[in-house]
Design a protein around this motif. Structure first.
Motif, PDB file in Angstrom:
ATOM      1  N   THR A   1      -4.478   3.088   2.930  1.00  0.00           N
ATOM      2  CA  THR A   1      -3.990   1.851   3.487  1.00  0.00           C
ATOM      3  C   THR A   1      -4.564   1.236   1.896  1.00  0.00           C
ATOM      4  OG1 THR A   1      -5.678   2.610   4.191  1.00  0.00           O
ATOM      5  CG2 THR A   1      -4.269   2.539   5.844  1.00  0.00           C
ATOM      6  N   LYS A   2      -5.548   1.693   1.201  1.00  0.00           N
ATOM      7  CA  LYS A   2      -5.323   0.214   0.467  1.00  0.00           C
ATOM      8  C   LYS A   2      -4.828   0.049  -0.285  1.00  0.00           C
ATOM      9  CE  LYS A   2      -9.968   1.225  -2.128  1.00  0.00           C
ATOM     10  NZ  LYS A   2     -10.241   1.860  -3.577  1.00  0.00           N
ATOM     11  N   SER A   3      -4.456  -1.532  -0.905  1.00  0.00           N
ATOM     12  CA  SER A   3      -3.119  -1.998  -1.539  1.00  0.00           C
ATOM     13  C   SER A   3      -3.230  -1.999  -2.877  1.00  0.00           C
ATOM     14  CB  SER A   3      -3.362  -3.707  -1.117  1.00  0.00           C
ATOM     15  OG  SER A   3      -4.626  -4.303  -1.004  1.00  0.00           O
TER      16      SER A   3
ATOM     17  N   ASN B   1       1.193  -1.188   0.132  1.00  0.00           N
ATOM     18  CA  ASN B   1       0.140   0.502   0.053  1.00  0.00           C
ATOM     19  C   ASN B   1       0.894   1.010  -0.251  1.00  0.00           C
ATOM     20  OD1 ASN B   1       0.655   0.388   2.770  1.00  0.00           O
ATOM     21  ND2 ASN B   1      -1.081  -0.665   3.688  1.00  0.00           N
TER      22      ASN B   1
ATOM     23  N   ASP C   1      -6.183  -3.077  -5.589  1.00  0.00           N
ATOM     24  CA  ASP C   1      -7.357  -2.026  -5.831  1.00  0.00           C
ATOM     25  C   ASP C   1      -7.649  -1.176  -6.120  1.00  0.00           C
ATOM     26  OD1 ASP C   1      -8.527  -4.263  -3.773  1.00  0.00           O
ATOM     27  OD2 ASP C   1      -7.751  -3.652  -2.134  1.00  0.00           O
ATOM     28  N   TYR C   2      -6.223  -0.577  -6.665  1.00  0.00           N
ATOM     29  CA  TYR C   2      -6.253   0.999  -7.794  1.00  0.00           C
ATOM     30  C   TYR C   2      -7.051   1.087  -8.631  1.00  0.00           C
ATOM     31  CZ  TYR C   2      -3.318   3.059  -4.089  1.00  0.00           C
ATOM     32  OH  TYR C   2      -2.821   3.903  -2.688  1.00  0.00           O
TER      33      TYR C   2
END
Lengths: 287, 204
Positions: free
Chosen positions: A124-126, A92, A129-130
């Motif tokens: 905090t999103k990895s 992340n 998931d972008y």
């Protein structure tokens, strides 16, 4: 003139493709747009500059150093963006900051988080998931967060929507405000390059067809529109390429060479040529 | 270099949690029934050798290596960092095994020492063979190569037993175990050298 990047007779041979004696110069303080179709040799050239593949011939100088013997100090000064985000996708934003801090001595977390905020990247999103736009923005944020002098961007804007592309181009223009900074950007979205570049280099099938200041190109070339019979009076030297359509002929011409005939005859119309026109006629136009 | 190790640790975080979970599970099992101890040692080592494989797979998929060599990172460092993380994983396994052995027997017995040393050596042998293939052919392809490679001894044993060749005595095997660590270290050094030369020449 001082160059951020200098390629002399760079050659790379593959069984089905040869990058043939490429000469390229990027003056400091400017943006060089590298255009060409898919498979023309843009990425190969960039990989050779970055020494991720080995050249067969020629020499490459990056920020004054031979690229095969480049020092870690100079590498700190180069920011690279490939056409995808190359971090393992479980990382992340915070992880990326930590990792880069361990790699670049000049890494500046505060700049990185400023860009992250500007680009609205979640903390905090990895990465898996972008969205594609977010992944490219992350790569660009990374490239700009260690006080670089040279940005090398390989298809950094392709696959992005016009709004995101515009945002990113603005970031590049901001970067180039410092006159010691330089950018090499490759793309097949030519309108992007037309917006920001000082120099345009057109590559086709491993050869460089044009390498000139953008303004020169726009001044030199025009799109001539006329009937087929009128076209026969135009000197062949002036014509780069032409195509027939139902209204007659459209041709890319060197304006200077046909000034006289145009001034005398009203049936000739010459419109300004865009970089895209120039590329299309050079590569696909009949001669 | 520190950045590379950090990247691997972040990447492996989830897997490490799973390994710790299994280590606790097998640890508890062998604490309750000490005869399971050798199984614990071999299982945990098995998990640890898959640690570098996972990180290599992530690198492959994200084209990390291509990106990393544009940074102030040398190709040599890319290789060293992978071996370092592998040895770290196997080393931690060793500490775990020793700790459990102390818990069970209150001292380190010759038998458990043989188990630990042999399992760690096999772990190092495994990564020494595996990592160069991964650098050369990528994780996807080398998976099959490795499976094929490890099939060879099995086939050999089957053929030998069919041909009525007497199996080696236990004494001989114990002697072999004594040499295993040296063999492992020698192979590890050769493996590192090979990997460096592969990565130095590789085009990303």
């Amino acid at each position: 003139m001082e160059y951020a990047l200098e390629l002399n007779n760079v050659t790379k041979k593959y069984s089905d493709f040869t990058l043939d004696h490429i000469n390229l110069r990027l003056p400091k303080g400017s943006i060089l747009g590298f255009v060409g179709e898919n498979g023309a040799g843009k990425s190969t050239t960039i990989k050779l500059i970055l020494d991720t593949i080995k050249r067969d011939e020629g020499s490459i100088t990056v920020l004054g150093e031979d690229n095969l013997k480049i020092s870690a100090k100079t590498k700190e000064r180069i920011g690279v963006v490939f056409d995808d985000c190359c971090f393992p996708e479980v990382l992340n934003l915070k992880n990326v900051d930590q990792v880069m801090k361990g790699i670049y001595k000049q890494w500046d977390s505060s700049i990185f988080y400023q860009y992250a905020k500007k680009f609205k990247l979640p903390e905090t999103k990895s990465i898996k998931d972008y969205s594609r736009g977010m992944r490219m923005k992350l790569s660009i944020a990374c490239a700009l967060s260690h006080h670089v002098k040279l940005l090398i961007l390989d298809e950094a804007t392709s696959g992005l929507d016009p709004i995101v592309r515009d945002e990113i181009l603005d970031v590049f223009l901001e970067f180039i405000q410092d006159e010691t900074n330089s950018i090499l950007i490759s793309s097949h979205i030519i309108s992007d390059l037309e917006k920001i570049c000082d120099y345009i280099c057109l590559i086709h099938d491993g050869h460089i067809l044009i390498s000139e200041p953008k303004d020169n190109l726009l001044e030199t070339y025009g799109i001539l529109k006329c009937s087929e019979s009128d076209f026969t009076h135009i000197t062949k030297e002036a014509v780069i390429g032409y195509r027939k359509n139902q209204f007659g002929i459209e041709a890319l011409v060197k304006k200077q060479l046909i000034n006289k005939i145009i001034a005398m005859n009203k049936q000739y119309v010459v419109d300004p040529a865009t970089i895209e026109d120039i590329m299309l006629f050079y590569i696909k136009g009949k001669r | 270099m520190l950045g590379l190790i950090k990247k691997d640790l972040f990447t492996l975080k989830k897997q490490l949690i799973i390994i710790i979970f299994f280590a606790i599970f097998y640890g508890a099992l062998s604490f309750a029934e000490p005869s399971y101890y050798s199984m614990f040692a071999y299982m945990v080592t098995l998990f640890s050798v898959f640690v570098p494989m996972t990180s290599l797979a992530y690198d492959d998929r994200s084209q990390w290596n291509k990106y990393a060599i544009t940074m102030p990172v040398t190709r040599k460092q890319l290789v060293y960092s992978k071996y370092l993380i592998s040895i770290l994983a196997i080393g931690i396994t060793g500490v775990l095994c020793l700790a459990l052995s102390l818990l069970i027997d209150k001292s380190i017995t010759a038998e458990s020492l043989v188990t630990i040393v042999s399992s760690l050596s096999i772990g190092i042998l495994f990564i020494s063979i595996n990592i160069p293939f991964n650098f050369k052919f990528g994780v996807e392809k080398s998976r099959f190569i490795i499976i094929g490679l490890f099939g060879i001894p099995t086939v050999l044993i089957v053929i030998l037993s069919k041909a009525n060749v007497p199996l080696p005595s236990e004494e001989f095997l114990l002697k072999l175990v004594r040499f295993l660590p040296f063999l492992a270290i020698a192979l590890l050094i050769i493996s590192i050298l090979i990997s460096v030369s592969i990565v130095e020449k590789k085009e990303y």
